[in-house]
Design an enzyme around this catalytic site. Structure first.
Site, PDB file in Angstrom:
ATOM      1  CE1 TYR A  68      -0.364  -2.377  -1.996  1.00  0.00           C
ATOM      2  CE2 TYR A  68      -0.260  -3.607   0.066  1.00  0.00           C
ATOM      3  CZ  TYR A  68       0.174  -2.564  -0.736  1.00  0.00           C
ATOM      4  OH  TYR A  68       1.150  -1.711  -0.274  1.00  0.00           O
ATOM      5  CG  ASN A 111       7.039   5.087  -3.641  1.00  0.00           C
ATOM      6  OD1 ASN A 111       6.778   4.658  -2.519  1.00  0.00           O
ATOM      7  ND2 ASN A 111       6.359   6.092  -4.197  1.00  0.00           N
ATOM      8  CE  LYS A 131       3.101  -3.228  -2.708  1.00  0.00           C
ATOM      9  NZ  LYS A 131       4.030  -2.303  -3.400  1.00  0.00           N
ATOM     10  CB  SER A 166       3.120  -4.314   1.747  1.00  0.00           C
ATOM     11  OG  SER A 166       2.164  -4.470   2.779  1.00  0.00           O
ATOM     12  CB  VAL A 192       3.422   5.471   5.671  1.00  0.00           C
ATOM     13  CG1 VAL A 192       3.906   6.915   5.566  1.00  0.00           C
ATOM     14  CG2 VAL A 192       4.591   4.541   5.999  1.00  0.00           C
TER      15      VAL A 192
END
Length: 242
Positions: free
Chosen positions: A165, A90, A169, A150, A198
């Site tokens: 990012y 995570n 991912k 993601s 989130v």
């Protein structure tokens, strides 16, 4: 789920990792919360170890960019528990922002130092954790690995912005497929998932999902029965295109 089962959740001192650890403990697993900062990690464990979760959750210091730190975790898990059943990768960073907080929109402006650090945390960390912890899973012919990815890493919908990012991912998704194929005969199921947008420190207060909603698919994948899917990318418990 047996009370003997042991899970490691990285970056679990807050947000999505914290909620994932809580939900796994509720399901009867013994959970090792990891974080880079001992104070926040221990505070998270104190908060999680309440009620029915009492003494099910412990803390271990971990820097996912350090092979030495990861190896120390593996040695500690072997010594203290003698097994590992679940790994939730995570821990992650989102560094593609200007000083004002807005995302970088052009790959031409991307900061290479930030991209390198993002890859170290979001890709090489999970890879090293797999290298160190899968042997312990193989000893008991059981394992569940969940890589928290993601939708920004999906090649099917790839676009501009968030360069580091997105790259990290997409690479994490590739790592998921590689590891899943490597361990396909060892009853180790390896999957990636997108938790959605989130409300965490990374997602921000305007995000549309609570940590509990975001953790649902993670926990589902972490507790799959034997014969469940492996090598897939999921959102809301549904397989998604890469």
């Amino acid at each position: 789920m047996s009370d003997d089962r042991v899970a490691v959740v990285t970056g679990a001192n807050r947000g999505l990792g914290f909620e994932t650890a809580r939900q796994l403990a509720v399901r009867g697993l013994r959970v090792i919360v990891t974080a880079r900062e001992p104070k926040s990690g221990k505070e998270a464990v104190d908060e999680l170890n309440l009620g029915a979760n009492k003494r099910k959750i412990s803390f271990h210091l971990l820097d996912v960019t350090s092979q030495k730190s990861i190896r120390q975790l593996a040695l500690s898990v072997r010594k203290d528990f003698g097994r590992l059943d679940v790994l939730v990768n995570n821990a992650g960073v989102l560094l593609d922002r200007h000083k004002g907080g807005e995302p970088t929109n052009s790959i031409m402006d991307a900061d290479m130092d930030k991209i390198r650090l993002t890859m170290e945390t979001n890709v090489y960390g999970p890879l090293m954790l797999c290298q160190e912890l899968i042997p312990l899973m193989k000893e008991h012919n059981y394992g569940r690995i969940v890589n928290v990815s993601s939708g920004l890493g999906q090649l099917a919908f790839m676009g501009r912005g968030y360069t580091g990012y997105r790259l990290s991912k997409a690479a994490l998704n590739a790592l998921t497929c590689i590891v899943a194929d490597e361990v396909k005969n060892a009853n180790i199921l390896v999957n990636a998932c997108c938790p959605g947008w989130v409300r965490t420190d990374m997602g921000g207060k305007n995000a549309t999902r609570s940590p509990a909603e975001g953790a649902d698919t993670i926990v589902w994948l972490a507790t799959l029965p034997d014969g469940g899917p492996s090598g897939g990318f999921f959102r809301d418990r549904e397989r998604q295109p890469w």
